[in-house]
Design a protein around this motif. Structure first.
Motif, mmCIF file in Angstrom:
data_model
loop_
_atom_site.group_PDB
_atom_site.id
_atom_site.type_symbol
_atom_site.label_atom_id
_atom_site.label_comp_id
_atom_site.label_asym_id
_atom_site.label_seq_id
_atom_site.Cartn_x
_atom_site.Cartn_y
_atom_site.Cartn_z
ATOM 1 N N ASP A 36 0.752 -1.059 0.008
ATOM 2 C CA ASP A 36 0.165 -0.125 -0.057
ATOM 3 C C ASP A 36 0.804 1.322 0.017
ATOM 4 O O ASP A 36 0.373 2.329 -0.510
ATOM 5 N N ALA A 37 1.857 1.017 0.423
ATOM 6 C CA ALA A 37 2.831 2.275 0.259
ATOM 7 C C ALA A 37 3.905 2.345 -0.832
ATOM 8 O O ALA A 37 4.513 3.385 -1.009
ATOM 9 N N GLY A 38 3.461 1.392 -1.806
ATOM 10 C CA GLY A 38 4.173 1.388 -3.218
ATOM 11 C C GLY A 38 5.539 0.748 -3.098
ATOM 12 O O GLY A 38 6.465 1.100 -4.000
ATOM 13 N N LYS A 39 5.930 0.176 -1.949
ATOM 14 C CA LYS A 39 7.213 -0.487 -1.884
ATOM 15 C C LYS A 39 6.950 -2.067 -2.704
ATOM 16 O O LYS A 39 5.846 -2.816 -2.536
ATOM 17 N N PRO A 40 7.925 -2.342 -3.513
ATOM 18 C CA PRO A 40 8.009 -3.854 -4.011
ATOM 19 C C PRO A 40 8.107 -4.822 -3.185
ATOM 20 O O PRO A 40 8.642 -4.649 -2.307
ATOM 21 N N PRO A 60 -0.086 -0.671 -11.016
ATOM 22 C CA PRO A 60 0.033 -0.241 -9.727
ATOM 23 C C PRO A 60 0.391 1.566 -9.809
ATOM 24 O O PRO A 60 1.242 1.812 -10.640
ATOM 25 N N GLY A 61 -0.480 2.194 -9.041
ATOM 26 C CA GLY A 61 -0.102 3.591 -9.049
ATOM 27 C C GLY A 61 1.117 3.995 -7.923
ATOM 28 O O GLY A 61 0.770 4.658 -6.999
ATOM 29 N N ALA A 62 2.126 3.505 -8.447
ATOM 30 C CA ALA A 62 3.493 3.648 -7.609
ATOM 31 C C ALA A 62 4.453 4.227 -8.526
ATOM 32 O O ALA A 62 4.557 3.808 -9.462
ATOM 33 N N PRO A 63 5.120 5.141 -7.738
ATOM 34 C CA PRO A 63 6.202 5.629 -8.660
ATOM 35 C C PRO A 63 7.379 4.772 -9.065
ATOM 36 O O PRO A 63 7.847 4.871 -10.211
ATOM 37 N N VAL A 64 7.319 3.802 -8.363
ATOM 38 C CA VAL A 64 8.481 2.820 -8.918
ATOM 39 C C VAL A 64 8.061 1.769 -9.757
ATOM 40 O O VAL A 64 8.959 1.022 -10.386
ATOM 41 N N TYR A 65 6.844 1.828 -10.344
ATOM 42 C CA TYR A 65 6.580 0.938 -11.259
ATOM 43 C C TYR A 65 7.266 1.000 -12.422
ATOM 44 O O TYR A 65 7.508 -0.009 -12.929
ATOM 45 N N ASN A 77 11.076 -2.056 -16.085
ATOM 46 C CA ASN A 77 12.287 -2.367 -16.683
ATOM 47 C C ASN A 77 12.949 -3.646 -16.135
ATOM 48 O O ASN A 77 13.722 -4.104 -16.928
ATOM 49 N N GLN A 78 12.792 -3.720 -14.805
ATOM 50 C CA GLN A 78 13.717 -4.965 -14.173
ATOM 51 C C GLN A 78 12.884 -6.326 -14.856
ATOM 52 O O GLN A 78 13.636 -7.399 -14.837
ATOM 53 N N ILE A 79 11.556 -6.083 -14.802
ATOM 54 C CA ILE A 79 11.091 -7.521 -15.371
ATOM 55 C C ILE A 79 11.336 -7.741 -16.929
ATOM 56 O O ILE A 79 11.568 -8.909 -17.253
ATOM 57 N N GLN A 80 11.567 -6.702 -17.537
ATOM 58 C CA GLN A 80 11.979 -6.753 -19.133
ATOM 59 C C GLN A 80 13.280 -7.467 -18.986
ATOM 60 O O GLN A 80 13.635 -8.396 -19.697
ATOM 61 N N ILE A 81 14.218 -6.716 -18.365
ATOM 62 C CA ILE A 81 15.456 -7.435 -18.240
ATOM 63 C C ILE A 81 15.602 -8.930 -17.720
ATOM 64 O O ILE A 81 16.338 -9.793 -18.375
ATOM 65 N N MET A 82 14.822 -9.127 -16.771
ATOM 66 C CA MET A 82 14.524 -10.494 -16.139
ATOM 67 C C MET A 82 14.085 -11.540 -17.257
ATOM 68 O O MET A 82 14.699 -12.819 -17.540
ATOM 69 N N MET A 83 13.053 -11.123 -18.040
ATOM 70 C CA MET A 83 12.231 -12.054 -18.811
ATOM 71 C C MET A 83 13.366 -12.252 -20.083
ATOM 72 O O MET A 83 13.393 -13.428 -20.497
ATOM 73 N N ASP A 85 15.991 -1.198 -4.702
ATOM 74 C CA ASP A 85 17.217 -0.169 -4.765
ATOM 75 C C ASP A 85 16.581 1.173 -5.281
ATOM 76 O O ASP A 85 16.922 2.144 -4.722
ATOM 77 N N ALA A 86 15.577 1.049 -6.257
ATOM 78 C CA ALA A 86 15.129 2.199 -6.954
ATOM 79 C C ALA A 86 14.151 2.771 -6.205
ATOM 80 O O ALA A 86 14.029 3.930 -6.064
ATOM 81 N N TYR A 87 13.333 1.974 -5.246
ATOM 82 C CA TYR A 87 12.467 2.555 -4.489
ATOM 83 C C TYR A 87 12.873 3.296 -3.251
ATOM 84 O O TYR A 87 12.755 4.390 -3.031
ATOM 85 N N GLY A 88 14.412 2.843 -2.965
ATOM 86 C CA GLY A 88 14.982 3.538 -1.921
ATOM 87 C C GLY A 88 15.583 4.989 -2.297
ATOM 88 O O GLY A 88 15.812 5.759 -1.673
#
Length: 437
Positions: free
Chosen positions: A229-233, A393-398, A403-409, A432-435
């Protein structure tokens, strides 16, 4: 997000303008040139940065429809003209540039903002409130995920999300008669098509937002959550991690079994699926609702009649979801009169009329009954599928998660890294990006 086609060629734009003049329609109040709507001598100017959802659309019929809407809009406002600024096809880059301009105070008065980056604009505090310009009944008619997406933490709305889309599974009925209901069904159908000379199921797997968004339905269908709910992964923790890995392995298994070609790891364009359908090399692909009309245009009638679609399968028939994207109109203007003008543009041109012109799914439930085009069996099926739709999700880190999912895939589909290790790396990078936010 909806992928846009190239802009009209300059000759087409000039021909359109010439046609307006020839028809005696180039009045001062409704003139459309390549980059202006309205009289050049109008005292007030609204700068609108847009995608090809407008008079410059590459489809002549759509361009003509938008031209009529813009002319009718500006004819009611003879003191105004609209200066059109066109985005390039690199939507990610364009949206990043728009956000930086907004932060520095140099953004256009009004602009198209992709729904998946809207949270970044809201967090930056650069959007002007549209709450004074939309009635409660208009807002209440929006699908719940749309309302949530445009609403700020203060309860005000900061954009108007006018179109949406979803992902479905397309299939050639002659090759695959029955709609796959589960992942296992999908694999079996794809392998059966391979035996008939097809290349198997196609899906986006390259460095592309569509790769993330199309695949996420497999995670969401299990009840997985990307952020708290706080937008943290949180997708790499506990039960979410297990569901995430299961969904990634579904795609991995499709490739390693031969049910999907290895080239999916490089696909980053829905047009590839249309081309494969036209060439007769595939009988199954994950695509967007808008592609049904593209297939109708691309294929001969007898070939188009072979194609249909069904909801995306899940690990079980009851575990389903689909990604829902779309475009918003938002204002960055310092002048309240321009904010009002931008809101009016969103309402009078885009909220309903543009959906009708371009056959892009409305975000208001009542509009499906208002426009006959959305009463067809096809669009009723899309509307029903939206019931299990989920927005990013309405989170700035999305954006960084994507991007990381694309790399992972890419690592998983090419076999360069095991699934669990690739997932853990993507999760750490996202944290790390969230931080850093």
């Amino acid at each position: 997000m909806i992928i846009k086609a190239p802009l009209l060629a300059l000759t087409s734009i000039l021909a359109l303008s010439a046609g307006l003049v020839a028809n005696g329609q180039a009045q001062a109040s409704d003139l459309i040139t390549g980059d202006t709507v309205g009289s050049a001598s109008a005292k007030k100017t609204l700068v609108f940065r847009m995608t090809t959802d407008g008079p410059r659309n590459n489809d002549e019929t759509v361009a003509e429809g938008y031209s009529k809407l813009f002319k009718a809009f500006i004819a009611k406002r003879p003191d105004w003209k609209i200066e059109l600024q066109m985005m390039s096809g690199d939507i990610g880059q364009e949206q990043a540039r728009l956000l930086e301009q907004a932060r520095s105070g140099n953004a256009p008065d009004c602009a198209a903002v992709d729904s998946f980056v809207l949270p970044l604009f809201k967090k930056a505090g650069v959007l002007r409130s549209f709450s004074p310009y939309f009635q409660k009944d208009e807002i209440d008619q929006l699908f719940p995920f749309i309302r949530t997406g445009i609403t700020g933490s203060d309860g005000k709305i900061y954009a108007w999300w006018w179109s949406t889309d979803l992902r479905v599974l397309y299939r050639n009925k002659e090759i695959i008669p029955d709609a796959p209901q589960t992942w296992d069904d999908t694999k079996k159908a794809a392998l059966a098509s391979v035996k008939q000379g097809m290349e198997g199921i196609l899906f986006n797997g390259g460095r592309y937002e569509g790769t993330t968004f199309d695949w996420l339905a497999n995670f969401w269908g299990q009840g997985g959550k990307l952020v708290d709910d706080a937008g943290k992964p949180i997708f790499g923790e506990g039960d979410n991690r297990a569901k995430f890995i299961k969904a990634v392995n579904y795609y991995h298994d499709l490739v390693t079994s031969g049910a999907a070609p290895k080239r999916v790891a490089t696909i980053g364009n829905y047009d590839d699926f249309n081309a494969a359908a036209a060439a007769g090399t595939t009988a199954l692909f994950v695509g967007g609702n808008w592609q049904i009309n593209q297939l109708k245009t691309t294929l001969e009638p007898e070939d188009f009649a072979k194609w249909t679609f069904s909801p995306l399968p899940g690990p079980t028939a009851d575990q389903r979801s689909t990604g829902t994207g779309g475009w918003t109109v938002a204002s960055f203007a310092k002048d309240e009169e321009k904010v009002n003008m931008c809101a009016d543009l969103a309402r009078e041109v885009y909220m309903g009329p543009a959906n009708d012109v371009q056959q892009q799914l409305p975000t208001r439930a009542d509009l499906y009954d208002k426009y006959p085009v959305f009463s067809t069996d096809v669009n009723k099926a899309f509307r029903d599928a939206l019931k299990v739709g989920q927005a990013r999700p309405g989170a700035p880190v999305y954006p960084e998660i994507s991007n990381q999912i694309q790399i992972m895939m890419g690592k998983v589909l090419t076999g360069t890294q095991p699934t669990e290790a690739a997932v853990d790396e993507a999760f750490k990078a996202s944290l790390d990006a969230y931080g850093r936010l």
